[in-house]
Scaffold this active site. Structure first.
Site, PDB file in Angstrom:
ATOM      1  N   ASP B  52      30.164 -99.556  38.834  1.00  0.00           N
ATOM      2  CA  ASP B  52      29.091 -99.141  39.689  1.00  0.00           C
ATOM      3  C   ASP B  52      27.754 -99.585  39.336  1.00  0.00           C
ATOM      4  O   ASP B  52      27.500-100.061  38.190  1.00  0.00           O
ATOM      5  CB  ASP B  52      29.052 -97.611  39.638  1.00  0.00           C
ATOM      6  CG  ASP B  52      29.970 -96.824  40.320  1.00  0.00           C
ATOM      7  OD1 ASP B  52      30.667 -97.382  41.378  1.00  0.00           O
ATOM      8  OD2 ASP B  52      30.199 -95.659  40.197  1.00  0.00           O
ATOM      9  N   TYR B 110      36.769 -96.800  28.567  1.00  0.00           N
ATOM     10  CA  TYR B 110      35.037 -96.485  28.921  1.00  0.00           C
ATOM     11  C   TYR B 110      34.778 -95.374  27.945  1.00  0.00           C
ATOM     12  O   TYR B 110      35.506 -94.655  27.523  1.00  0.00           O
ATOM     13  CB  TYR B 110      35.393 -95.779  30.411  1.00  0.00           C
ATOM     14  CG  TYR B 110      35.496 -96.504  31.519  1.00  0.00           C
ATOM     15  CD1 TYR B 110      34.773 -97.267  32.096  1.00  0.00           C
ATOM     16  CD2 TYR B 110      36.869 -96.751  31.917  1.00  0.00           C
ATOM     17  CE1 TYR B 110      35.057 -98.271  33.230  1.00  0.00           C
ATOM     18  CE2 TYR B 110      37.231 -97.552  32.892  1.00  0.00           C
ATOM     19  CZ  TYR B 110      36.272 -98.406  33.593  1.00  0.00           C
ATOM     20  OH  TYR B 110      36.433 -99.136  34.465  1.00  0.00           O
TER      21      TYR B 110
END
Lengths: 249, 249
Positions: B52, B110
């Site tokens: 994103d 992540y």
């Protein structure tokens, strides 16, 4: 009238250093402007460390005098509301009227961070100096220990200054590999000359790659010549970590 | 014709995410443009993680096909000369012609970083989410462990997507206080839904402040409703750490 002490953190990337100057915006200038507006008085802060353009801070110190009735400890919250996000006051408190951030005895700590790997990392580019050649940290540490104590640091002072007394005291100087690709130089002293930490870092890097030896350090100090030491390492690798005042606060 | 795999690090602050889109510049777009100019061919990369807007990366993966005679391992150096300083390719190598960064089996990691202290630090503002309330990390860890395994993660998927199969496998999910004021959530899985890691982070923060309990996690999964989980934590706290391909790459 009371004297307030601020502990000031900033990302130095967008500033022309601490001290007010004609060529661009400085941290001191932003503090003066926002404090004056917040308090409705003409405020002029006095800073402890006049950091160069691009140098960062976790704990620089500034003081100013005010008649405000805002409680000293609350002042930092009101001020932070007005400051840009790259300057954040960590604390505020009242100090003695004769407290001076540069004249009172203090121990200042700086850290110089070197990203030591083959390829740069974009998320660290603003806060570390990227250096791709292998650094021998054990040798750098031996060289660093030669700087501890009271010495004439003229060789480690920028020629762009006219200071006469170049004797300073370093209390500790350590070099540590804090991660596989990160080398941190940490220096604590009671006072520093112009560019001194960056010249120390530049000189220790030359030791790290074998262009200088730890045994060369006493001779570099003795020469009292800027050209005897290594280059001035770039500003963005340097962070003012904090200042401890002797009993003053 | 050969297929090249790039490992791409970037500071996501200035980009509208990975994937090409009309509203602003993206990482994919910059890679396509600079690779095309460097190689004199029309290059279109295929990315592994379509991060994103504002999300950072240490090791996202992109592949493309080319006829270039530049040795694959050297390509990253030539490309980095042309890229802006907030995108740096960490390595380049040739892979099998049927290697696909999203379709081949992979384990993606992540990290969500929370700066957990009373006052923000300007030098960490771009790469951590500042959160001032005390976090109970032991409780967050217990909640995180409920997510490990194969589950239907529909509750942890943004409603702004039309994906049908919301079953995913998380291989590990840990919460650790890596410094006095830093809490890191690290998630490894074989696939993720849209906003999934940020919704996991937002939910674990609610556990950290006591608004949810670790025991609530199985029920949140079972509801298969986005509203059952916590808020989507801000993008700038998230970093794509790296991707390991099963024998492919």
């Amino acid at each position: 009238m009371k004297r307030i002490k601020l502990v000031v953190a900033y990302d130095g990337t967008e500033y022309c250093g601490w001290q007010v100057q004609p060529s661009g915006i400085t941290v001191e200038e932003v503090l003066n402007r926002e404090l004056s507006q917040l308090l409705g008085e003409k405020i002029q802060v006095v800073g402890a460390s006049r950091t160069d353009s691009g140098v960062h801070s976790l704990g620089n110190v500034a003081v100013f005098d005010t008649n405000t009735r805002i409680p000293p400890e609350k002042l930092c919250y009101a001020l932070n509301q007005r400051l840009p996000e790259d300057i954040v006051v960590q604390s505020s408190c009242e100090v003695e009227r004769d407290f001076h951030p540069r004249k009172c005895y203090s121990e200042k700590t700086y850290e110089y961070r070197i990203l030591n790997r083959k390829i740069p990392l974009p998320t660290l580019r603003r806060y570390t100096y990227f250096y791709y050649r292998d650094l021998d940290v054990a040798k750098m540490q031996r060289a660093a220990s030669c700087l501890v104590g009271e010495h004439d640091f003229k060789s480690f002072c920028s020629v762009r200054t006219s200071v006469e007394d170049t004797v300073r005291t370093i209390l500790s100087c350590t070099v540590e590999r804090t991660a596989e690709d990160m080398v941190n130089i940490r220096v604590t002293g009671t006072g520093f000359l112009y560019n001194m930490v960056r010249i120390i870092a530049g000189t220790l890097i030359l030791v790290g790659i074998g262009e200088l030896e730890p045994e060369d350090m006493p001779g570099i100090l003795q020469q009292r010549e800027r050209s005897a030491a290594g280059p001035t390492a770039p500003a963005h690798g340097l962070t003012m970590i904090g200042i401890v005042y002797g009993g003053m606060g």
